[in-house]
Design an enzyme around this catalytic site. Structure first.
Site, PDB file in Angstrom:
ATOM      1  N   MET A   1     -33.671  50.442  37.065  1.00 53.64           N
ATOM      2  CA  MET A   1     -32.924  51.617  37.529  1.00 53.64           C
ATOM      3  C   MET A   1     -32.276  52.317  36.333  1.00 53.64           C
ATOM      4  O   MET A   1     -31.332  53.093  36.501  1.00 53.64           O
ATOM      5  CB  MET A   1     -31.880  51.212  38.561  1.00 53.64           C
ATOM      6  CG  MET A   1     -32.533  50.614  39.811  1.00 53.64           C
ATOM      7  SD  MET A   1     -31.552  50.787  41.299  1.00 53.64           S
ATOM      8  CE  MET A   1     -30.148  49.813  40.885  1.00 53.64           C
TER       9      MET A   1
ATOM     10  N   HIS B   1     -32.850  44.209  29.997  1.00 57.82           N
ATOM     11  CA  HIS B   1     -34.055  44.942  30.395  1.00 57.82           C
ATOM     12  C   HIS B   1     -35.116  44.853  29.291  1.00 57.82           C
ATOM     13  O   HIS B   1     -36.300  44.656  29.568  1.00 57.82           O
ATOM     14  CB  HIS B   1     -33.743  46.434  30.602  1.00 57.82           C
ATOM     15  CG  HIS B   1     -32.832  46.734  31.748  1.00 57.82           C
ATOM     16  ND1 HIS B   1     -31.579  47.266  31.576  1.00 57.82           N
ATOM     17  CD2 HIS B   1     -33.003  46.612  33.089  1.00 57.82           C
ATOM     18  CE1 HIS B   1     -31.003  47.463  32.750  1.00 57.82           C
ATOM     19  NE2 HIS B   1     -31.844  47.070  33.695  1.00 57.82           N
TER      20      HIS B   1
END
Ligand code: AMP
Length: 282
Positions: free
Chosen positions: A30, A37
């Protein structure tokens, strides 16, 4: 890195590589990217030939509209970080691309028990939203391997269930949680915390670490109460749950035989920001 905003363009590109023995790895996010990430991207790069990331803030998984409104957006920085990490493809769809017929009449997924506990219980509808977006993204990308972070432990189980319900041949690779030096699990939501709150927020990790170090076979209630007190004393204003559960089913365990593999899970609020974390206890 190639950037696609339109599903049809990404599909056209993927047709040129699918079925040619080129393995694909997919990292859905997101945005508001951090080192956690990027560790998923690194793993995908190591283990597959083409790494595809997506950035899409899925409105249907936010049970709290205020949380959606406040979700951090750092798109330009994210694109640079992905490029630097060597990501091959970025999918950046609009809501219209993901839900062309709107969000009012999306499919329902039978998640059973998983949706009634922990995150499922405290965020009604959240995992339906996760499945709605993941079923669309996976249908479009259909990767050989999907890379997910262990930080979202229950979400990994939900997505595993979705893949099995759909009978897709997608392997799941679950990557360990990256943490700040204080132990705080990296999270996009940490951007909404002051430096002082971030220090306090490591209380969740300390409580999980306490469980890991201290639990012994027998009644676990006292350990759970002590961990909850540690979180409160660290400065969290509200705790949704502190739970010890069996690793594969997430069934709560209050009396431990010393053999079963356990996971400790926490969700708590600090200064209005809801953080989750978990740790394997044995
Ligand atoms: P999000 O952008 O929060 O939807 O997260 C995208 C992916 O990154 C999910 O698979 C998360 O579980 C994973 N992730 C988030 N935080 C971390 C972390 N601290 N370490 C490793 N993976 C993470």
């Amino acid at each position: 890195m190639i950037l696609f905003k339109k599903t049809s363009d990404l599909t056209k590109y993927l047709k040129t590589i699918h079925g040619k023995g080129i393995s694909t790895g997919f990292v859905p996010t997101m945005g508001a990217l951090h080192a956690g990430h990027l560790s998923l991207i690194e793993n995908s790069k190591e283990k597959t030939s083409v790494t595809i990331a997506s950035i899409f803030i899925n409105p249907t998984q936010f049970n709290d509209p205020a949380d959606f409104d406040k979700y951090p957006v750092t798109l330009e920085k994210d694109i640079l970080a992905l490029e630097k990490a060597g990501c091959d493809v970025l999918f950046l769809p609009s809501v219209q691309e993901i839900y062309p017929r709107g969000t009012a009449d999306l499919p329902h997924f039978n998640l059973g028990y998983l949706e009634t506990i922990l995150e499922g219980k405290h965020r009604p509808g959240h995992f339906q939203g996760v499945c709605q977006v993941m079923s669309r993204l996976l249908e479009i990308v259909m990767p050989a391997t999907l890379f997910l972070g262990r930080k979202d432990y229950q979400q990994c189980m939900v997505i595993r269930k979705l893949i099995s319900l759909k009978e897709w041949k997608i392997s799941l690779d679950i990557i360990p949680t990256l943490r700040e030096p204080s132990g705080l699990a990296m999270s996009s939501r940490n951007m909404r915390l002051s430096e002082m709150d971030k220090e306090k927020a490591s209380g969740v990790y300390n409580a999980l670490q306490y469980l890991k170090d201290e639990i012994r076979p027998g009644d676990l209630t006292g350990y759970i109460l002590k961990a909850a007190a540690m979180i409160k004393n660290a400065g969290f204003e509200k705790t949704d749950y502190v739970s010890i559960a069996e690793r594969d089913s997430l069934q709560p365990v209050t009396h431990w035989n010393g053999e079963m593999v356990l996971v400790g899970l926490v969700a708590a609020y600090i200064n209005g920001v809801r953080l989750i974390d978990n740790i394997t206890l044995r």
